[in-house]
Design an enzyme around this catalytic site. Structure first.
Site, PDB file in Angstrom:
ATOM      1  N   ALA A  71      -1.818  31.355  32.199  1.00 61.10           N
ATOM      2  CA  ALA A  71      -2.400  31.856  33.256  1.00 61.10           C
ATOM      3  C   ALA A  71      -1.494  31.542  34.528  1.00 61.10           C
ATOM      4  O   ALA A  71      -0.692  30.574  34.525  1.00 61.10           O
ATOM      5  CB  ALA A  71      -3.788  31.029  33.418  1.00 61.10           C
ATOM      6  N   ASP A  72      -1.874  32.195  35.478  1.00 62.87           N
ATOM      7  CA  ASP A  72      -1.399  32.150  36.718  1.00 62.87           C
ATOM      8  C   ASP A  72      -2.090  32.250  37.939  1.00 62.87           C
ATOM      9  O   ASP A  72      -2.917  33.395  37.912  1.00 62.87           O
ATOM     10  CB  ASP A  72       0.211  32.935  37.005  1.00 62.87           C
TER      11      ASP A  72
END
Length: 195
Positions: free
Chosen positions: A73-74
């Site tokens: 994830a970012d």
């Protein structure tokens, strides 16, 4: 994509993401942070940036771990088209807090699930937050807390920063670092065993 025989790897160094997964009963078999260049290319929009980085992180670790289902994830904090940095010093914190003061901003998280040799699944989740107008004294007080270090945009919703939020529309867990409902859907669609 099926995970019946695959280990689950979290491609993130964030302890918050590990804690959030535990809340929904998921404990990865391994944590292998991705070494990704997080600089923002000129003209790249926040939504594109968050999704691209999540996919790149997942795919990089999946390449090194071909038997694993890799979750990455970012999260970015954006004011309009501007992506705020992960804050490491007090001067940057103060600049971010002044920019956020009295305004709405977006927290965008790209979530990606990859397995070597197969198409990467991904989702983008957006939460809108309205901050109260901050006085210089409030910014001074928050700067003294230190919880802002390493946080996108310089504040932690799960910490003292929550007192500055007037309104939140969307996923709370997204702002903390991993949108749980969407992550669970991605894992389920990949055949990961969930209760």
């Amino acid at each position: 994509m099926t995970s019946g025989k695959h280990r689950l790897v979290l491609a993130s160094a964030s302890p918050r993401r590990l804690d959030l997964l535990a809340r929904i009963g998921i404990v990865p078999d391994a944590v292998i942070p991705a070494d990704a260049d997080e600089r923002v290319p000129k003209g790249e929009l926040p939504r594109v940036h968050a999704l691209r980085l999540a996919r790149e992180k997942a795919e990089a670790v999946a390449f090194r771990e071909p038997d694993a289902l890799v979750l990455a994830a970012d999260t970015v904090v954006a004011v309009g088209r501007r992506i705020l940095p992960k804050v490491e010093d007090e001067a940057t914190l103060r600049a971010c807090m002044k920019l956020l003061s009295g305004r709405r901003h977006k927290v965008l998280t790209g979530v990606a699930l990859a397995i070597s040799g197969q198409p990467t699944r991904s989702r983008l989740v957006e939460t809108i937050i309205a901050m109260k107008r901050l006085s210089p004294e409030e910014i001074d007080y928050y700067a003294g807390h230190g919880e802002w270090r390493g946080k996108a945009g310089g504040y932690a919703l799960q910490g003292y920063g929550e007192v500055y939020v007037r309104h939140i529309a969307g996923s709370y867990s997204n702002v903390v670092g991993l949108p749980l409902a969407e992550t669970r859907l991605l894992l389920k669609a990949a055949g990961y065993p969930l209760a």
